[in-house]
Design an enzyme around this catalytic site. Structure first.
Site, PDB file in Angstrom:
ATOM      1  N   ARG A  49       0.946  -1.375  -0.078  1.00 58.34           N
ATOM      2  CA  ARG A  49       0.068   0.051  -0.113  1.00 58.34           C
ATOM      3  C   ARG A  49       0.862   1.224   0.064  1.00 58.34           C
ATOM      4  NH1 ARG A  49      -5.242   0.432   3.471  1.00 58.34           N
ATOM      5  NH2 ARG A  49      -4.060  -0.315   5.168  1.00 58.34           N
ATOM      6  N   LYS A  61      -4.834 -17.729   7.822  1.00 62.89           N
ATOM      7  CA  LYS A  61      -5.604 -17.613   9.048  1.00 62.89           C
ATOM      8  C   LYS A  61      -5.409 -16.536   9.683  1.00 62.89           C
ATOM      9  CE  LYS A  61      -4.097 -18.554  13.042  1.00 62.89           C
ATOM     10  NZ  LYS A  61      -3.046 -17.819  13.722  1.00 62.89           N
ATOM     11  N   HIS A 114       0.031 -22.845   8.674  1.00 61.20           N
ATOM     12  CA  HIS A 114       1.444 -23.253   8.616  1.00 61.20           C
ATOM     13  C   HIS A 114       1.888 -24.400   9.388  1.00 61.20           C
ATOM     14  CE1 HIS A 114       2.160 -21.007  12.466  1.00 61.20           C
ATOM     15  NE2 HIS A 114       3.313 -21.553  12.396  1.00 61.20           N
ATOM     16  N   ASP A 149      -6.806 -17.901  17.952  1.00 61.48           N
ATOM     17  CA  ASP A 149      -5.515 -17.724  17.175  1.00 61.48           C
ATOM     18  C   ASP A 149      -4.794 -19.249  16.971  1.00 61.48           C
ATOM     19  OD1 ASP A 149      -3.151 -16.331  16.782  1.00 61.48           O
ATOM     20  OD2 ASP A 149      -2.392 -17.000  18.421  1.00 61.48           O
ATOM     21  N   HIS A 196      -4.552 -24.444  14.245  1.00 64.76           N
ATOM     22  CA  HIS A 196      -3.327 -25.568  14.441  1.00 64.76           C
ATOM     23  C   HIS A 196      -3.777 -26.624  15.232  1.00 64.76           C
ATOM     24  CE1 HIS A 196      -1.392 -22.006  12.696  1.00 64.76           C
ATOM     25  NE2 HIS A 196      -1.183 -21.285  13.641  1.00 64.76           N
TER      26      HIS A 196
END
Ligand code: BG6
Length: 491
Positions: free
Chosen positions: A51, A154, A184, A241, A246
């Protein structure tokens, strides 16, 4: 999961959010390492989109610094950045997307790229929808010639409803076969090894069920706190999170049935079946925690509420322990404990599988009392490998038992270390293998499972930084011994 090394085509890898942290710390170093090991096509190019109005050479210079900070040599960095081009774009501005399309056409022509484009959205969640819409408005979602892939980081939504809305928007413009939802953890060698470990070792797989296994615990403990991500973390918390993505992915790999083949579809189907079978978690089966000031490695550590960007009355959880059940033939009645938290004594991602005890305890009086089960500890990070604890007779003329580990560590057997998870996943995107990416149905189901916990906020228990979480959570664990790979001896 890549099995064929030869089907790489020339392509243009477009990174949105290229000036951001993820791009600088993970994506560009992973691509540079792939370049270093000659795993990229010689006509592979990167278009960095940010940006800011930046001069291309200035941007390349900042990437060089980032690569060197990541341990890549100056010489390597210099040759790698020649593959990078820069294009500014501003959120919501259709003209910018037209210019982007124009730039893609020019680069395709210049480098003889057969219109193969991967769009990696390394963006904050609030920027995803407008970017997808912008790509579609400029007709970049399908170019009718080469392939077009969309990579989404995510968190995918923040609950069931928002995830569905985001997915609906993406599906208006992209097919599921074009979408790579990245987690990941799926790129970690040790996580991929879970399937190999289970499916290539018949004695393990034949014991991998409720008849033999008594409980499973998945732990992801982190030493770090929230660092400079206070604002993001406070609106997210440990459940969103870490657990929804995960830990849930680890759970599906541990619990899934044998797939019909090693294809992406077959693996996704089995993972989805596991998620479909999980009972929604009641609040009684979730314990939340938040770290207070404490000491770690002799250093004073501030509490969560004193971290920058955290409101003084925040109730966000930095720790969560869950107990859940999978209502399937394989796992009926076996508790699965999921535990994750920040500011734990040290980093530890580990799967502990406790096997059932022998039906008759002949040797109880000779040692290992109360700890006679076999325990398999799979260490995902650090000390990648596994230990299998079992009982032996101590040497000597008297009968004494001791529980000892049979150990395998990657570092003892393989030189060169374990590649970063992003390297594996970026390669898979380039060759078009979705098996290590998350299918929409997995995302949808995982939000369903955790909705009762999200919808009913509950007490947050405190724990000092440098401990394994609040005392209240001890009931949701296999045992103190299994957590931390203790159990060196129990006699
Ligand atoms: C990220 C989370 O997805 O995973 C972070 O947002 C967390 O909060 C990180 O620290 C952990 O990843 P790893 O690979 O270091 O275990």
């Amino acid at each position: 999961m890549r099995t064929d090394k030869n089907n790489m085509e020339p392509s243009l890898f477009v990174i949105f959010g290229a000036t951001g942290d993820l791009s600088r710390r993970k994506l560009l170093p992973a691509l540079a390492r792939l370049d270093e090991s000659s795993q990229l096509h010689e006509r592979f190019n990167i278009l960095a989109v940010g940006r800011y109005c930046l001069d291309e050479n200035d941007f390349r210079a900042t990437v060089r610094d980032a690569l060197q900070a990541a341990g890549i040599s100056a010489e390597r960095s210099l040759s790698f950045v020649a593959r990078i081009h820069y294009q500014p774009i501003f959120e919501g501005n259709d003209g910018d997307y037209q210019e982007l399309a124009q730039r893609l056409t020019e680069l395709d022509k210049l480098f003889d790229i057969p219109h193969n484009h991967a769009f990696y959205l390394a963006l904050p969640p609030q920027a995803l929808s407008s970017t997808v819409a912008g790509l579609a408005a400029a007709k970049l979602n399908r170019n009718g010639q080469g392939w077009t892939r969309l990579v989404v980081e995510k968190p995918f939504g923040r609950d069931f409803i928002s995830a569905r809305a985001l997915n609906k928007l993406i599906h208006e413009h992209f097919d599921e076969s074009q979408i790579y939802r990245i987690d990941h953890y799926l790129g970690k060698t040790t996580v991929q090894n879970l399937l190999v470990f289970r499916l290539a070792n018949a004695f393990i797989e034949s014991s991998w069920n409720r008849d033999r296994i008594d409980a499973v615990q998945i732990t992801v403990g982190e030493e770090i706190g929230v660092d400079r991500r206070g604002e993001y973390y406070n609106s997210t918390g440990a459940l969103r999170d870490m657990v929804q993505n995960h830990l849930t992915q680890l759970l599906t790999l541990v619990a899934m049935d044998t797939p019909a083949s090693f294809s992406a579809d077959a693996i996704h189907n089995e993972k989805i079946k596991v998620l479909n079978s999980i009972r929604p978690i009641t609040t009684a089966n979730a314990i939340l925690g938040q770290y207070t000031a404490g000491k770690m490695r002799g250093k004073a550590i501030k509490g969560y509420l004193q971290e920058s960007g955290i409101p003084a009355d925040s109730q966000t959880e930095t720790f969560i322990a869950l107990k859940l059940y999978i209502d399937s033939w394989r796992w009926q009645g076996v508790p699965f404990y999921l535990r994750t938290g920040k500011r734990m004594p040290h980093k530890l991602s580990q799967i502990a599988v406790r096997f059932r005890e022998a039906p008759i305890k002949f040797f109880e009086q000779y040692g290992c009392a109360g700890a006679t089960s076999n325990v398999l500890i799979i260490n995902l990070q650090p000390d990648e490998g596994f230990s299998f604890f079992f009982s032996i007779k101590r040497p000597g003329t008297t009968l004494g038992l001791e529980r000892i580990p049979l150990r395998f560590q990657y570092a003892d057997h393989f030189n060169g270390g374990i590649p970063d998870s992003y390297q594996a996943l970026l390669l898979d995107i380039l060759i078009g293998d979705q098996s290590l990416f998350v299918h929409w149905k997995e995302v949808e189901e995982s939000w369903r499972i955790y909705t009762p916990v999200i919808d009913h906020p509950q007490k947050v228990n405190l724990y000092p930084a440098g401990t394994w979480g609040p005392m209240e959570a001890n009931v949701f664990s296999i045992s103190e011994c299994a957590l931390e790979m203790g159990c060196k001896t129990c006699a």
